[in-house]
Write a protein that holds these residues in place. Structure first.
Motif, PDB file in Angstrom:
ATOM      1  N   ASP A   8       0.854  -1.182   0.000  1.00  0.00           N
ATOM      2  CA  ASP A   8       0.000   0.000   0.000  1.00  0.00           C
ATOM      3  C   ASP A   8       0.892   1.235   0.000  1.00  0.00           C
ATOM      4  N   LYS A  10       1.702   5.262   0.173  1.00  0.00           N
ATOM      5  CA  LYS A  10       1.320   6.578   0.675  1.00  0.00           C
ATOM      6  C   LYS A  10       2.580   7.427   0.739  1.00  0.00           C
ATOM      7  N   VAL A  50      -1.790  -0.880  -3.992  1.00  0.00           N
ATOM      8  CA  VAL A  50      -2.846   0.119  -3.851  1.00  0.00           C
ATOM      9  C   VAL A  50      -2.206   1.493  -3.705  1.00  0.00           C
ATOM     10  N   ASP A  51      -2.628   2.411  -4.553  1.00  0.00           N
ATOM     11  CA  ASP A  51      -2.222   3.807  -4.441  1.00  0.00           C
ATOM     12  C   ASP A  51      -3.214   4.478  -3.490  1.00  0.00           C
ATOM     13  N   LEU A  52      -2.877   4.507  -2.200  1.00  0.00           N
ATOM     14  CA  LEU A  52      -3.798   5.047  -1.201  1.00  0.00           C
ATOM     15  C   LEU A  52      -4.087   6.524  -1.443  1.00  0.00           C
ATOM     16  N   ALA A  55      -6.459   6.881  -4.253  1.00  0.00           N
ATOM     17  CA  ALA A  55      -7.851   6.546  -3.951  1.00  0.00           C
ATOM     18  C   ALA A  55      -8.616   7.769  -3.465  1.00  0.00           C
ATOM     19  N   GLY A  81      -6.674   1.957  -6.825  1.00  0.00           N
ATOM     20  CA  GLY A  81      -6.494   3.245  -6.160  1.00  0.00           C
ATOM     21  C   GLY A  81      -6.480   4.407  -7.120  1.00  0.00           C
ATOM     22  N   GLY A  82      -7.615   5.088  -7.263  1.00  0.00           N
ATOM     23  CA  GLY A  82      -7.668   6.299  -8.076  1.00  0.00           C
ATOM     24  C   GLY A  82      -7.775   6.079  -9.569  1.00  0.00           C
ATOM     25  N   GLY A 139     -11.718   5.995  -1.286  1.00  0.00           N
ATOM     26  CA  GLY A 139     -10.717   5.716  -0.257  1.00  0.00           C
ATOM     27  C   GLY A 139     -11.350   5.389   1.083  1.00  0.00           C
TER      28      GLY A 139
END
Length: 251
Positions: A8, A10, A50-52, A55, A81-82, A139
């Protein structure tokens, strides 16, 4: 059943959240590409990214980190994510992502999911994240009135590769995967299901393996499970987990 180690992203780093709360982020590796190489060395067959930040933003934010991971390992990658339009889907598939996960748009623009699944057979998954049994999007910041099963059934004839079902109430808490809800969802759908949220130990994988016959009854079955924090914390030994799943596959 495939085990997907989770990365993930961030702020360009590999983190894990608690119940999707961006304020409760623990950094586990400042170099996501290095983390991907570690998972590959341990024998992982896939990576779940996952691109938090994406998202929440509705567009790619950690693209540089994702591209570094794609360059660092030959493992197939699924990414969410997004990703909210066809251009973004095509761009990521062109860059080497094997499977794109569509979450928020599955609720807000289901026709895009259908269009993408037709255009890219086997390369589109639907991410369904449930909070208190209801689908959460943006998100996990916004909760709908739709149940996970209701949303999943909208794509029964769309040709999506999988439903990735996350129990937000368990995500990052190491309290065990929601086996009953996952099995019930899988048994009710023709689409294969990948379980996510709460995996804490080998016992959780064993519990999922135990319900595979039930989950297959009239459905697509449970074909995978995603784990993040338990692997990073050392509670789930990745090599041992992969061995358990290999032994099950040989039975």
């Amino acid at each position: 059943m495939i085990l997907f180690p989770a990365i993930d992203l961030k702020g360009g780093q590999c983190v894990r959240l608690v119940k999707g709360d961006m304020a409760q982020a623990t950094v586990f590796n400042t170099d996501p590409a290095d983390q991907a190489r570690q998972f590959a060395a341990a024998g992982a067959e896939w990576l779940h990214l996952v691109d938090l930040d994406g998202a929440f933003a509705g567009k790619a934010v950690n693209a540089t980190a994702v591209e570094a991971i794609l360059a660092a390992t030959a493992l197939p990658v699924q990414l969410g994510g997004g990703i909210r339009d066809m251009a973004a889907i095509e761009a990521w598939l062109d860059k080497g992502v094997v499977r794109v996960i569509l979450g928020t748009v599955a609720l807000k623009n289901p026709e895009l999911v259908r269009q993408a699944a037709r255009a890219f057979p086997g390369r589109i998954a639907v991410g369904i994240d449930a909070k208190g049994g209801k689908v959460a999007v943006e998100g996990w910041a916004e909760t709908s009135e739709l149940t996970a099963l209701d949303l999943a059934r909208r794509f029964e004839d769309a040709g999506v590769a999988a439903i990735i079902y996350t129990d937000i109430d368990r995500d990052g808490l190491l309290q065990g995967v929601n086996v009953a809800a996952t099995a019930e969802l899988a048994a009710s759908l023709a689409i294969p299901v990948i379980a996510s949220g709460g995996v804490s130990a080998l016992d959780d994988l064993a519990a999922l393996l135990a319900v595979l016959p039930q989950a297959r009854a009239g459905g697509g079955g449970i074909v995978g499970v995603i784990s993040g924090r338990a692997i990073y914390d050392g509670r789930l030994d990745l090599r041992a987990a992969l061995q358990l799943l290999r032994e099950q596959a040989e039975c």
